[in-house]
Design an enzyme around this catalytic site. Structure first.
Site, PDB file in Angstrom:
ATOM      1  N   CYS A  75       0.720  -0.899  -0.089  1.00 27.27           N
ATOM      2  CA  CYS A  75       0.032   0.320   0.004  1.00 27.27           C
ATOM      3  C   CYS A  75       0.956   1.436  -0.117  1.00 27.27           C
ATOM      4  O   CYS A  75       1.517   1.852  -1.634  1.00 27.27           O
ATOM      5  CB  CYS A  75      -0.848   0.342   1.350  1.00 27.27           C
ATOM      6  N   SER A  92      -7.602  -0.180   0.640  1.00 28.62           N
ATOM      7  CA  SER A  92      -8.080   1.232   1.667  1.00 28.62           C
ATOM      8  C   SER A  92      -6.856   2.206   1.833  1.00 28.62           C
ATOM      9  O   SER A  92      -6.132   2.625   2.218  1.00 28.62           O
ATOM     10  CB  SER A  92      -7.922   0.475   3.204  1.00 28.62           C
ATOM     11  N   HIS A 121      -4.244  -3.786  -0.215  1.00 26.60           N
ATOM     12  CA  HIS A 121      -3.832  -4.694   1.412  1.00 26.60           C
ATOM     13  C   HIS A 121      -4.536  -6.182   1.547  1.00 26.60           C
ATOM     14  O   HIS A 121      -5.014  -6.523   2.044  1.00 26.60           O
ATOM     15  CB  HIS A 121      -4.736  -3.619   3.085  1.00 26.60           C
ATOM     16  N   GLU A 160      -3.603  -8.758   3.090  1.00 22.29           N
ATOM     17  CA  GLU A 160      -3.217  -9.361   4.537  1.00 22.29           C
ATOM     18  C   GLU A 160      -4.495  -8.900   5.424  1.00 22.29           C
ATOM     19  O   GLU A 160      -4.425  -9.182   6.519  1.00 22.29           O
ATOM     20  CB  GLU A 160      -1.737  -8.718   4.959  1.00 22.29           C
ATOM     21  N   ARG A 194     -14.006   4.226  12.618  1.00 20.95           N
ATOM     22  CA  ARG A 194     -13.062   5.286  12.590  1.00 20.95           C
ATOM     23  C   ARG A 194     -13.359   6.546  12.560  1.00 20.95           C
ATOM     24  O   ARG A 194     -13.261   8.048  12.537  1.00 20.95           O
ATOM     25  CB  ARG A 194     -11.931   4.564  12.493  1.00 20.95           C
TER      26      ARG A 194
END
Length: 302
Positions: free
Chosen positions: A142, A192, A235, A237, A249
């Site tokens: 990323c 993201s 991402h 993972e 969040r």
């Protein structure tokens, strides 16, 4: 795969409960083999979450890995206890005379800043320069991938109109490459981020080749021809609830943020997210370890 970590690392207990084989230092010493030395430069704020995610992703090869977690000395975040960092992490100064078979540079929540504005940019440049001579293959993830493309090849990132967040469909471009061996024609992976490195920028760089991309999310995977530098734009993972935590969040912060795409059933955050990318995430990390690290690294560094 036997992953060797410190016996009291919290991630070890979590993964053992998932039936993932973790090896402590005592048992590893009784095996007459040379483990692969893997360093993980963890730049993510929630370091313990990232430890679990990466160790899980690397858990599907029979090779023994000896994992060293690294943190920056020029910046210390506030989301991970200092006691955890002191006990389980080392700095670049402490390992710079060592050789590693593999290095992972994670993402970081600084992508909307210019690289030179990042507090630890000079330190990261030193690490990436060191990796050229002291690491067999480096996997950038990323923001780490964008930072690596900028440092090694001068490719600049650009800000997107809105945050790219969700699970996106990708397709393989170079099926003969060992790094994507076992991939289906279509696979999914989380993204993201607020920025990207444009495909046209990567295409004109003769040192790089694109292995997989998405019509919506852009380039997902590229690497140098020798496999010494690998760049993953998403991402893979991430676990089932990572995007959910990030979404909630951002909502709590009052940010205007869209629901992660293709993530919640019926696009409803009340529903439990579906996990539909782990098999290819495991394949990616396993292929990297098996083909770009193990097959290319020397038995003894000279």
């Amino acid at each position: 795969m036997p992953i060797k970590v410190q016996s009291d690392l919290p991630a070890k207990k979590i993964l053992e409960e998932e039936n993932i084989f973790m090896m402590d230092e005592t048992r590893a010493l009784h095996q007459d083999i040379r483990p692969l030395q893997i360093a993980i430069l963890n730049l993510m704020p929630l370091k313990e979450d990232t430890e679990v995610q990466l160790l899980r992703s690397m858990s599907n090869t029979p090779l023994q890995l000896d994992v060293t977690f690294l943190t920056t000395s020029s910046y210390v975040g506030h989301n991970t206890a200092t006691s955890h960092l002191d006990k389980f992490y080392q700095t670049f100064e402490e390992i710079r005379e060592s050789k590693f078979d593999g290095l992972i540079i994670t993402g970081a929540p600084v992508e909307r800043m210019e690289f030179e504005e990042v507090t630890y940019w000079d330190e990261l440049k030193q690490i990436m320069a060191w990796s050229r001579e002291n690491v067999t293959s480096t996997l950038h993830v990323c923001w780490g991938a964008q930072a690596g493309l900028y440092y090694h090849f001068g490719l600049k990132n650009r800000e997107l109109d809105k945050k790219l967040s969700g699970i996106y469909q990708h397709h393989v471009l170079l099926r003969r490459e060992p790094l994507v061996r076992g991939f289906d024609d279509i696979f999914y992976a989380p993204h993201s981020r607020y920025t990207e490195v444009a495909k046209k920028e990567i295409e004109v760089c003769k040192e790089l080749k694109i292995l997989a991309e998405s019509e919506e999310a852009g380039v997902f995977l590229c690497m140098t021809h020798d496999g010494r530098q690998v760049f993953v734009m998403g991402h893979p993972e991430y676990d089932r609830v990572t995007l959910d935590k990030e979404y909630r969040r951002d909502v709590d912060k009052g940010l205007e943020i869209a629901v992660p795409k293709n993530y919640y059933p019926e696009n409803d955050p009340k529903n439990r997210p579906l996990l539909m990318w782990r098999a290819h995430a495991n394949a990616l990390y396993t292929n990297w370890i098996n083909y770009l690290v193990y097959q290319n690294t020397p038995y003894e560094w000279g």
